[in-house]
Motif scaffolding. Sequence first.
Motif, PDB file in Angstrom:
ATOM      1  N   LYS A  62      37.865  26.127  36.510  1.00 42.46           N
ATOM      2  CA  LYS A  62      37.273  26.415  35.192  1.00 42.46           C
ATOM      3  C   LYS A  62      36.691  25.150  34.575  1.00 42.46           C
ATOM      4  CE  LYS A  62      38.236  28.440  30.675  1.00 42.46           C
ATOM      5  NZ  LYS A  62      39.239  29.063  29.779  1.00 42.46           N
ATOM      6  N   THR A  63      37.419  24.045  34.660  1.00 42.79           N
ATOM      7  CA  THR A  63      36.964  22.788  34.073  1.00 42.79           C
ATOM      8  C   THR A  63      35.749  22.227  34.806  1.00 42.79           C
ATOM      9  OG1 THR A  63      39.223  22.255  33.369  1.00 42.79           O
ATOM     10  CG2 THR A  63      37.655  20.429  33.501  1.00 42.79           C
ATOM     11  N   THR A  64      35.777  22.303  36.125  1.00 46.68           N
ATOM     12  CA  THR A  64      34.705  21.714  36.936  1.00 46.68           C
ATOM     13  C   THR A  64      33.393  22.458  36.779  1.00 46.68           C
ATOM     14  OG1 THR A  64      36.317  20.958  38.581  1.00 46.68           O
ATOM     15  CG2 THR A  64      34.014  21.077  39.282  1.00 46.68           C
ATOM     16  N   TYR A  65      33.450  23.793  36.736  1.00 47.57           N
ATOM     17  CA  TYR A  65      32.215  24.577  36.786  1.00 47.57           C
ATOM     18  C   TYR A  65      31.872  25.290  35.491  1.00 47.57           C
ATOM     19  CZ  TYR A  65      32.625  23.480  41.682  1.00 47.57           C
ATOM     20  OH  TYR A  65      32.735  22.792  42.868  1.00 47.57           O
ATOM     21  N   GLY A  66      32.745  25.270  34.517  1.00 46.15           N
ATOM     22  CA  GLY A  66      32.435  25.875  33.227  1.00 46.15           C
ATOM     23  C   GLY A  66      32.263  27.381  33.284  1.00 46.15           C
ATOM     24  N   LYS A  67      32.917  28.028  34.238  1.00 43.77           N
ATOM     25  CA  LYS A  67      32.850  29.483  34.391  1.00 43.77           C
ATOM     26  C   LYS A  67      34.220  30.101  34.141  1.00 43.77           C
ATOM     27  CE  LYS A  67      28.572  29.315  35.949  1.00 43.77           C
ATOM     28  NZ  LYS A  67      27.424  29.854  35.158  1.00 43.77           N
ATOM     29  N   LYS A  68      34.232  31.376  33.786  1.00 45.86           N
ATOM     30  CA  LYS A  68      35.493  32.104  33.754  1.00 45.86           C
ATOM     31  C   LYS A  68      36.031  32.176  35.175  1.00 45.86           C
ATOM     32  CE  LYS A  68      34.188  35.228  29.957  1.00 45.86           C
ATOM     33  NZ  LYS A  68      34.004  36.672  29.587  1.00 45.86           N
ATOM     34  N   VAL A  69      37.336  32.247  35.305  1.00 48.21           N
ATOM     35  CA  VAL A  69      37.982  32.379  36.612  1.00 48.21           C
ATOM     36  C   VAL A  69      38.922  33.577  36.549  1.00 48.21           C
ATOM     37  CG1 VAL A  69      39.401  31.272  38.373  1.00 48.21           C
ATOM     38  CG2 VAL A  69      37.839  29.893  36.977  1.00 48.21           C
ATOM     39  N   MET A  70      38.866  34.405  37.585  1.00 45.92           N
ATOM     40  CA  MET A  70      39.601  35.655  37.555  1.00 45.92           C
ATOM     41  C   MET A  70      40.110  36.001  38.959  1.00 45.92           C
ATOM     42  SD  MET A  70      38.058  39.316  36.202  1.00 45.92           S
ATOM     43  CE  MET A  70      37.538  38.551  34.659  1.00 45.92           C
ATOM     44  N   LEU A  71      41.326  36.528  39.048  1.00 53.89           N
ATOM     45  CA  LEU A  71      41.799  37.112  40.301  1.00 53.89           C
ATOM     46  C   LEU A  71      41.283  38.539  40.353  1.00 53.89           C
ATOM     47  CD1 LEU A  71      45.528  35.944  40.645  1.00 53.89           C
ATOM     48  CD2 LEU A  71      43.428  34.747  41.295  1.00 53.89           C
ATOM     49  N   VAL A  72      40.297  38.785  41.210  1.00 58.40           N
ATOM     50  CA  VAL A  72      39.732  40.135  41.298  1.00 58.40           C
ATOM     51  C   VAL A  72      40.426  40.969  42.364  1.00 58.40           C
ATOM     52  CG1 VAL A  72      37.494  39.461  40.365  1.00 58.40           C
ATOM     53  CG2 VAL A  72      37.869  39.397  42.844  1.00 58.40           C
ATOM     54  N   GLU A  73      41.286  40.325  43.157  1.00 59.19           N
ATOM     55  CA  GLU A  73      42.135  41.032  44.120  1.00 59.19           C
ATOM     56  C   GLU A  73      43.452  40.305  44.248  1.00 59.19           C
ATOM     57  OE1 GLU A  73      40.890  42.103  48.036  1.00 59.19           O
ATOM     58  OE2 GLU A  73      38.797  42.395  47.447  1.00 59.19           O
ATOM     59  N   THR A  74      44.533  41.044  44.136  1.00 62.63           N
ATOM     60  CA  THR A  74      45.851  40.500  44.418  1.00 62.63           C
ATOM     61  C   THR A  74      46.815  41.662  44.606  1.00 62.63           C
ATOM     62  OG1 THR A  74      47.480  38.828  43.751  1.00 62.63           O
ATOM     63  CG2 THR A  74      46.670  40.323  42.017  1.00 62.63           C
ATOM     64  N   GLY A  75      48.052  41.340  44.979  1.00 66.32           N
ATOM     65  CA  GLY A  75      49.075  42.357  45.130  1.00 66.32           C
ATOM     66  C   GLY A  75      50.324  41.743  45.726  1.00 66.32           C
ATOM     67  N   TYR A  76      51.420  42.479  45.620  1.00 65.27           N
ATOM     68  CA  TYR A  76      52.683  42.026  46.196  1.00 65.27           C
ATOM     69  C   TYR A  76      53.516  43.255  46.524  1.00 65.27           C
ATOM     70  CZ  TYR A  76      56.461  38.687  47.090  1.00 65.27           C
ATOM     71  OH  TYR A  76      57.417  37.907  47.697  1.00 65.27           O
ATOM     72  N   ALA A  77      54.199  43.219  47.656  1.00 62.82           N
ATOM     73  CA  ALA A  77      54.936  44.391  48.140  1.00 62.82           C
ATOM     74  C   ALA A  77      56.264  44.566  47.419  1.00 62.82           C
ATOM     75  CB  ALA A  77      55.181  44.262  49.634  1.00 62.82           C
ATOM     76  N   PHE A  78      56.767  45.817  47.397  1.00 71.49           N
ATOM     77  CA  PHE A  78      58.103  46.072  46.865  1.00 71.49           C
ATOM     78  C   PHE A  78      59.061  46.591  47.938  1.00 71.49           C
ATOM     79  CE2 PHE A  78      56.158  50.266  46.306  1.00 71.49           C
ATOM     80  CZ  PHE A  78      57.168  51.118  46.727  1.00 71.49           C
ATOM     81  N   THR A  79      58.543  46.905  49.138  1.00 75.28           N
ATOM     82  CA  THR A  79      59.396  47.331  50.244  1.00 75.28           C
ATOM     83  C   THR A  79      58.647  47.124  51.550  1.00 75.28           C
ATOM     84  OG1 THR A  79      60.631  49.186  51.209  1.00 75.28           O
ATOM     85  CG2 THR A  79      58.581  49.718  50.069  1.00 75.28           C
ATOM     86  N   THR A  80      59.402  46.953  52.612  1.00 77.96           N
ATOM     87  CA  THR A  80      58.798  46.872  53.939  1.00 77.96           C
ATOM     88  C   THR A  80      59.015  48.163  54.719  1.00 77.96           C
ATOM     89  OG1 THR A  80      60.819  45.879  54.831  1.00 77.96           O
ATOM     90  CG2 THR A  80      59.086  44.376  54.068  1.00 77.96           C
ATOM     91  N   ALA A  81      59.635  49.145  54.097  1.00 74.04           N
ATOM     92  CA  ALA A  81      59.895  50.416  54.771  1.00 74.04           C
ATOM     93  C   ALA A  81      58.587  51.167  55.003  1.00 74.04           C
ATOM     94  CB  ALA A  81      60.840  51.267  53.933  1.00 74.04           C
TER      95      ALA A  81
END
Length: 388
Positions: A280-299
């Motif tokens: 954000k500081t270097t490029y003066g743009k908004k920064v956003m996670l447009v994809e993420t996730g985390y599991a709750f089970t391996t079943a």
Amino acid sequence: MFKGLLLSCLLIGGFCCSCSKKNNPAANPAPPAKVFYNYNTFVMGSDLSYVNEVQDYGGVYKDSGVVKDPFVIFKNHGNNTVRVRLWHNPDWMKALNGGKMYSDLYDVEKTIQRAKAAGMAVNLDIHYSDTWADPDHQSIPAAWAGLSLSVLKDSVYNYTMAVLNYLKTKNLVPEMIQVGNETNSGMLWPVGKTSGSDFTAFCTLLKSGIKAVRDFSTTSTIKPQIILHVAQLQNAAFWCSKVITNGGVTDFDIIGLSHYSKWGTINAMADITANIKSLKTTYGKKVMLVETGYAFTTAGADSYNNLIDASSMVAGYPITQEGQLAYMKELTQAVINGGGSGVMYWEPAWITSSLKISLGYRQQLGKYVLIRFWWQYFTGNRLYDLGV
């Protein structure tokens, strides 16, 4: 419980009280009021691209045991933005779905209509491909095969403009547009594929897509914010230097990132914050996670392989419902602390049903569904960096 689906409501921890406490308001303070944020304040979003297809193939969505429209469920629990992918001509899907295509313009139209009807903003993710576009796959649409760069950039412009003009006739203009998806090594291969430090052709194509969005905006009440997308934080600094500093691609609004711990080398929350702040500081743009996730089970819940297993766990965040919730809460706070502008969860409504997917992308998603809407924990005093 999860068969056929369940997106459960957020469990806002109850508490046990003695009889004396029940009669003493001071000892039983009311839980903090839920705060629902506008997408311009902070995006709390989800990619719901698969919902139409899942429902066509028998998927059922419930909230506290009651069948409901999944778009309404997400909205009611604080989701303010829906992300939806667009493929150019996914003709390959017809053989799998009785002649019907999904993630084409008409399916996207339906998704956007449902999102806006529920009161949410939209991020349109244009893949510029007939199928999945990601760091390892950026196949040029069949209709554009063999085109030179000079012709291909016009195709990108005209296609982008045509999509937006069509959606405008339906009063469905998206609030955000991704010009490409996970374009680590360019897009529209082989023409737009990067080679080492040579991003020239790729940047030419990006500029063409961006110009189409900006030209469209001159005649539109909704003026979409433009997102450029790179996968994984460890790749972002190099990619941005080649695209923005060297490539001169500056007329956009948001640096969009995919962040998955399974493929990431930057996973400590403090390091995530530092990287977002630096971008954000270097490029003066908004920064956003447009994809993420985390599991709750391996079943498993079907015959498909699991994409996420125990090796994907981040230290301190077990692959349990509680671990998933803690991870998403702290990841969101890490983004906020870095001055980021939002978090979008990838495909939390992609559940086991009878739909058919090819190309190895069908994985058991039961373990990856967002069970608890973590953003509801972000009441006014949590989003302190946003001043709200």
